[in-house]
Design a protein around this motif. Structure first.
Motif, PDB file in Angstrom:
ATOM      1  N   ALA A  35       5.923 -16.861  -6.263  1.00 58.11           N
ATOM      2  CA  ALA A  35       7.164 -16.165  -6.593  1.00 58.11           C
ATOM      3  C   ALA A  35       6.981 -15.118  -7.673  1.00 58.11           C
ATOM      4  CB  ALA A  35       8.228 -17.176  -7.024  1.00 58.11           C
ATOM      5  N   SER A  36       5.900 -15.223  -8.453  1.00 60.50           N
ATOM      6  CA  SER A  36       5.684 -14.262  -9.529  1.00 60.50           C
ATOM      7  C   SER A  36       4.899 -13.040  -9.076  1.00 60.50           C
ATOM      8  CB  SER A  36       4.936 -14.936 -10.689  1.00 60.50           C
ATOM      9  OG  SER A  36       3.633 -15.317 -10.280  1.00 60.50           O
ATOM     10  N   THR A  37       4.500 -13.009  -7.811  1.00 59.89           N
ATOM     11  CA  THR A  37       3.686 -11.915  -7.310  1.00 59.89           C
ATOM     12  C   THR A  37       4.455 -11.131  -6.261  1.00 59.89           C
ATOM     13  OG1 THR A  37       1.636 -13.116  -7.699  1.00 59.89           O
ATOM     14  CG2 THR A  37       1.546 -11.324  -6.121  1.00 59.89           C
ATOM     15  N   LEU A  38       4.395  -9.811  -6.358  1.00 66.88           N
ATOM     16  CA  LEU A  38       4.971  -8.961  -5.331  1.00 66.88           C
ATOM     17  C   LEU A  38       4.023  -8.908  -4.147  1.00 66.88           C
ATOM     18  CD1 LEU A  38       6.119  -5.941  -7.537  1.00 66.88           C
ATOM     19  CD2 LEU A  38       7.559  -7.748  -6.599  1.00 66.88           C
ATOM     20  N   SER A  39       4.453  -9.415  -3.013  1.00 67.82           N
ATOM     21  CA  SER A  39       3.602  -9.360  -1.830  1.00 67.82           C
ATOM     22  C   SER A  39       3.793  -8.011  -1.159  1.00 67.82           C
ATOM     23  CB  SER A  39       3.937 -10.487  -0.860  1.00 67.82           C
ATOM     24  OG  SER A  39       3.088 -10.419   0.269  1.00 67.82           O
ATOM     25  N   LEU A  40       3.248  -6.987  -1.805  1.00 66.20           N
ATOM     26  CA  LEU A  40       3.327  -5.640  -1.252  1.00 66.20           C
ATOM     27  C   LEU A  40       2.134  -4.830  -1.708  1.00 66.20           C
ATOM     28  CD1 LEU A  40       4.273  -3.391  -3.645  1.00 66.20           C
ATOM     29  CD2 LEU A  40       6.406  -4.624  -3.395  1.00 66.20           C
ATOM     30  N   PHE A  41       1.852  -3.772  -0.956  1.00 66.43           N
ATOM     31  CA  PHE A  41       0.852  -2.811  -1.385  1.00 66.43           C
ATOM     32  C   PHE A  41       1.535  -1.708  -2.178  1.00 66.43           C
ATOM     33  CE2 PHE A  41      -0.705   1.493  -0.360  1.00 66.43           C
ATOM     34  CZ  PHE A  41      -1.773   1.506  -1.244  1.00 66.43           C
ATOM     35  N   HIS A  42       0.871  -1.269  -3.252  1.00 67.87           N
ATOM     36  CA  HIS A  42       1.434  -0.256  -4.149  1.00 67.87           C
ATOM     37  C   HIS A  42       0.288   0.661  -4.577  1.00 67.87           C
ATOM     38  CE1 HIS A  42       3.534   1.667  -7.389  1.00 67.87           C
ATOM     39  NE2 HIS A  42       4.464   0.731  -7.550  1.00 67.87           N
ATOM     40  N   SER A  43       0.444   1.970  -4.361  1.00 71.06           N
ATOM     41  CA  SER A  43      -0.571   2.930  -4.768  1.00 71.06           C
ATOM     42  C   SER A  43      -0.350   3.356  -6.215  1.00 71.06           C
ATOM     43  CB  SER A  43      -0.540   4.163  -3.861  1.00 71.06           C
ATOM     44  OG  SER A  43       0.664   4.876  -4.051  1.00 71.06           O
ATOM     45  N   GLU A  44      -1.354   4.018  -6.798  1.00 69.90           N
ATOM     46  CA  GLU A  44      -1.226   4.547  -8.154  1.00 69.90           C
ATOM     47  C   GLU A  44      -0.238   5.707  -8.192  1.00 69.90           C
ATOM     48  OE1 GLU A  44      -4.958   5.746  -9.682  1.00 69.90           O
ATOM     49  OE2 GLU A  44      -5.713   3.705  -9.998  1.00 69.90           O
ATOM     50  N   ALA A  45       0.406   5.865  -9.346  1.00 70.47           N
ATOM     51  CA  ALA A  45       1.370   6.955  -9.500  1.00 70.47           C
ATOM     52  C   ALA A  45       0.693   8.316  -9.474  1.00 70.47           C
ATOM     53  CB  ALA A  45       2.150   6.777 -10.804  1.00 70.47           C
ATOM     54  N   SER A  46      -0.581   8.383  -9.875  1.00 66.45           N
ATOM     55  CA  SER A  46      -1.293   9.657  -9.917  1.00 66.45           C
ATOM     56  C   SER A  46      -1.852  10.069  -8.563  1.00 66.45           C
ATOM     57  CB  SER A  46      -2.447   9.571 -10.926  1.00 66.45           C
ATOM     58  OG  SER A  46      -3.355   8.545 -10.544  1.00 66.45           O
ATOM     59  N   ASP A  47      -1.718   9.221  -7.564  1.00 62.91           N
ATOM     60  CA  ASP A  47      -2.223   9.499  -6.222  1.00 62.91           C
ATOM     61  C   ASP A  47      -1.190  10.345  -5.485  1.00 62.91           C
ATOM     62  OD1 ASP A  47      -3.377   9.484  -3.739  1.00 62.91           O
ATOM     63  OD2 ASP A  47      -3.634   7.317  -3.621  1.00 62.91           O
ATOM     64  N   SER A  48      -1.473  11.618  -5.281  1.00 62.76           N
ATOM     65  CA  SER A  48      -0.458  12.548  -4.785  1.00 62.76           C
ATOM     66  C   SER A  48      -0.194  12.425  -3.289  1.00 62.76           C
ATOM     67  CB  SER A  48      -0.877  13.989  -5.103  1.00 62.76           C
ATOM     68  OG  SER A  48      -2.124  14.290  -4.482  1.00 62.76           O
ATOM     69  N   ALA A  49      -1.131  11.925  -2.520  1.00 67.62           N
ATOM     70  CA  ALA A  49      -0.941  11.773  -1.073  1.00 67.62           C
ATOM     71  C   ALA A  49      -1.464  10.408  -0.650  1.00 67.62           C
ATOM     72  CB  ALA A  49      -1.652  12.888  -0.313  1.00 67.62           C
ATOM     73  N   PRO A  50      -0.860   9.346  -1.139  1.00 72.43           N
ATOM     74  CA  PRO A  50      -1.411   7.998  -0.945  1.00 72.43           C
ATOM     75  C   PRO A  50      -1.382   7.562   0.511  1.00 72.43           C
ATOM     76  CG  PRO A  50       0.791   7.870  -1.855  1.00 72.43           C
ATOM     77  CD  PRO A  50       0.426   9.318  -1.876  1.00 72.43           C
ATOM     78  N   TRP A  51      -2.318   6.673   0.851  1.00 76.27           N
ATOM     79  CA  TRP A  51      -2.380   6.153   2.207  1.00 76.27           C
ATOM     80  C   TRP A  51      -2.872   4.715   2.205  1.00 76.27           C
ATOM     81  CZ3 TRP A  51      -7.371   4.663   3.009  1.00 76.27           C
ATOM     82  CH2 TRP A  51      -8.380   5.395   2.397  1.00 76.27           C
ATOM     83  N   ILE A  52      -2.569   4.025   3.295  1.00 79.22           N
ATOM     84  CA  ILE A  52      -3.085   2.694   3.569  1.00 79.22           C
ATOM     85  C   ILE A  52      -3.566   2.700   5.004  1.00 79.22           C
ATOM     86  CG2 ILE A  52      -0.771   1.824   4.138  1.00 79.22           C
ATOM     87  CD1 ILE A  52      -1.694  -0.946   3.209  1.00 79.22           C
ATOM     88  N   SER A  53      -4.766   2.132   5.248  1.00 81.37           N
ATOM     89  CA  SER A  53      -5.399   2.231   6.561  1.00 81.37           C
ATOM     90  C   SER A  53      -5.857   0.850   7.014  1.00 81.37           C
ATOM     91  CB  SER A  53      -6.594   3.197   6.492  1.00 81.37           C
ATOM     92  OG  SER A  53      -7.196   3.356   7.747  1.00 81.37           O
TER      93      SER A  53
END
Length: 673
Positions: A65-83
């Motif tokens: 419950a204390s963990t977000l089960s999601l993917f999150h990119s860095e704020a400095s990543d201007s064109a983030p992706w997940i593959s």
């Protein structure tokens, strides 16, 4: 710009509403290998891309419950992706994107979805900025034109299936946050196997399609022609007919002195080139053929490749070769091989060293009198993933825990309980261990366990034959030395965080043929000559992994290695002992005398080289090692579906008190994804 340093906790659990559809297609992305351009550090927890394929679509996470089960990119990543790597070429009918469930739904903006066969793995901190520039090499199949609400699901359906191995979501906004990505479809080889699958070139003559679970199995030998016979339950990559490039004197090889004038240069594609934009080397391609011998015999393979080839007979490597173009008179000595009576699987595992260059392989199999038994021609087929058939998998009859099971047991197991409180979403399987550290194909029977209250279960495994009989058998020259229980998935136990390595790979838990006991009620217990139950107490941080602080090899280091520098002239030379190239990820773990393994080290080494292999590896530790009698430190490498393979081992006598160790990968070269 808002950041996510706090958790926005709703007053009730939130679960995304996902419509799987009425076609009963499987989610091909579930627990697959997944990569991202960058990863956000939330507090002291990295929100890895693996969270987007873990099957969790509710908030708070049922695992922790204390963990977000999601993917999150860095704020400095201007064109983030997940593959997501689906593991093989698939026909995708539908993709479901589940937006973040606790806040910030507006951050999914102008997103694009692409599907294709260009691998997208390297993040923005990799050399040259990673694979961001290569994303457009895959087909654009969807562009976001409307907001997706909080915890909402965007269902992207295709009337005509999209073909590809890589599914990539890219945001045109500096933050990419998704709870889950689901990919529904079936693998290309398992499409209704009628001749050639339109648009892919996949030849389905050698496959049997199982409608029940949308998988395709290789056929048994049907007599004449290449019919894969070894294991009817083996699932592999698509098998395609080869492209013919001409006989021995064809351009650009002009190899007129090759011993067989009728052998043909062959390759996977007619252009004799496997160019992948941005890739430093071309992928390894496996060419396969079945030769049926009237009796056991010694034969000789004459072979040349542009550039490198590894030869396998019935799944076992027997030799290597390389051709330097333009050397028409270069003699190539034959490789002697032993053929068994009956069908023999002959494979040439070939790599073209450079992009956008010609590629090909030519071979002739002859007996001692020079009579041609087989040659490279249109009878061969090829696949992008090697088909491994060294051994049959362990014959698991059933598996049980207190609240889950698979198969039908002949004996009702007792004493199955959990020893801790926590949550588990895992899969168990069983493999053989060989004397050289490699593993067999995994058991066809596996067991899934989803448990939201307890952890650390007793696991019961029953085989269809006595364990001693299984260990006494095995393929020629490859004795079985153990039977290992493996696990993949996420575990949180007694407050420990989920182990990141566990979520995407099978890791070793305990040898089932070991009956040693820890003395506190744990360990493994014999139930019968064919059954055993063992306690699975592995979780993040326990048993603790080797305290690796840095890796160093001939290609560089992962971090400063002051100990290596302080050794001066006495520092061990870091060299390569083999040729042919490699591409692997290494880790360290402890092997205990009880048969158990530790968690793999979170500090790992990725290493690759175009034409050298078998490196020596210097590992530096943050504190000196302290092992018990009979324990050892094991260097492992990850080999896709085959799990962690032992490549070197150092015992307690040498390791104790050491702040560094030197390992060598002496196994044949391996090319990972």
């Amino acid at each position: 710009m808002a950041t996510c340093a706090t958790v926005h906790t709703p007053t009730w659990p939130m679960r995304a509403s996902i419509h799987a559809g009425d076609d009963n297609l499987p989610n091909l992305a579930l627990r697959q290998a997944v990569y991202a351009s960058s990863v956000y550090l939330w507090g002291d927890t990295y929100l890895y891309p693996g969270y987007a394929v873990d099957g969790v679509t509710e908030y708070p996470s049922p695992l922790d419950a204390s963990t977000l089960s999601l993917f999150h990119s860095e704020a400095s990543d201007s064109a983030p992706w997940i593959s997501v790597d689906l593991g093989a070429v698939a026909l995708v009918k539908r993709v479901v994107i589940v937006n973040r469930c606790d806040c910030c739904p507006e951050r999914l903006q102008s997103a694009e979805l692409r599907i294709g066969n260009v691998s997208i793995t390297r993040g923005i901190y990799a050399a040259g900025g990673g694979d961001t520039r290569n994303i457009t090499g895959n087909l654009l199949v969807w562009r976001q034109d409307a907001d997706v609400g909080m915890c909402a699901s965007k269902i992207i359906a295709f009337d005509t299936p999209k073909v590809g191995r890589w599914v990539t979501l890219q945001n045109k906004y500096p933050l990419l946050q998704v709870s889950e990505i689901q990919v529904f479809g079936y693998y290309a080889a398992s499409a209704v196997c009628a001749n050639v699958l339109p648009g892919t070139g996949y030849d389905c003559r050698y496959w049997v399609f199982r409608q029940s679970d949308y998988t395709c199995t290789l056929k048994r030998d049907e007599g004449a022609g290449p019919g894969f016979f070894m294991d009817p339950k083996t699932v592999a990559g698509g098998v395609r007919p080869v492209a013919l490039l001409g006989t021995r004197g064809a351009a650009p090889w002009y190899y007129n002195s090759f011993v067989d004038p009728s052998a043909q240069w062959i390759w996977s594609r007619g252009g004799a080139s496997q160019s992948i934009p941005g890739a430093p080397t071309n992928p390894v391609t496996t060419f396969s053929y079945i030769y049926t011998a009237a009796s056991v015999m010694t034969a000789y393979i004459y072979i040349a490749a542009d550039d490198y080839v590894w030869i396998y007979i019935n799944g076992m490597q027997t030799g290597t070769s390389r051709l330097i173009r333009g050397w028409d008179g270069t003699p190539i000595p034959p490789v002697p091989v032993t053929l068994q009576k009956g069908p023999n699987l002959i494979q040439m595992r070939v790599q073209n060293r450079a992009d956008r260059t010609t590629a090909g392989v030519i071979m002739s199999l002859q007996d001692s009198s020079g009579r041609v038994l087989a040659r490279s021609n249109a009878s061969w087929v090829w696949s992008e993933r090697a088909i491994r058939v060294e051994d049959t998998p362990p014959p698991v009859r059933c598996m049980r825990t207190q609240f889950s099971g698979a198969g039908k047991c002949t004996t009702a197991p007792t004493g199955l309980r959990f020893w801790g409180y926590g949550r588990m979403v895992v899969v168990y399987r069983v493999v053989y261990i060989y004397a050289d550290g490699t593993r067999s194909p995994s058991s066809t029977r596996t067991m899934s366990l989803t448990e939201r209250t307890y952890c650390a279960p007793w696991v019961y495994v029953e085989f269809s034959s006595p364990i001693a009989t299984l260990l006494a058998s095995g393929p020629p020259g490859k004795p079985r030395t153990g039977i290992m229980l493996q696990r993949s998935g996420a575990v949180t136990c007694d407050g420990s965080p989920p182990a990141n390595w566990d979520t995407n790979a099978f890791i070793d838990i305990v040898r089932l043929d070991s009956t040693k006991d820890y003395g506190d009620g744990g360990g493994c217990r014999i139930v019968s000559d064919s059954a055993v139950h063992c306690l699975d107490f592995m979780r993040a941080g326990y048993p603790s992994a080797p305290p690796v602080s840095a890796w160093r090899w001939a290609g560089g280091s992962t971090a400063p290695t002051p100990t290596y520098s302080s050794l001066g002239r006495s520092a061990p030379a870091l060299v390569f002992y083999g040729s042919g190239g490699f591409n692997v990820t290494y880790s360290l773990s402890y092997n205990y005398s009880t048969g158990y393994r530790s968690v793999p080290s979170p500090n790992r080494l990725w290493a690759a080289h175009a034409n050298r292999s078998q490196p020596s590896i210097f590992v530096e530790f943050s504190v000196p090692l302290l092992l018990g009698q009979g324990d050892s430190v094991v260097l492992q490498r990850y080999e896709e579906d085959w799990g962690l393979v032992d490549v070197d081992r150092i015992g307690a006598v040498q390791a104790n008190g050491s702040s560094w160790l030197l390992f060598t990968d002496s196994l044949p070269p391996f090319f990972g994804p």
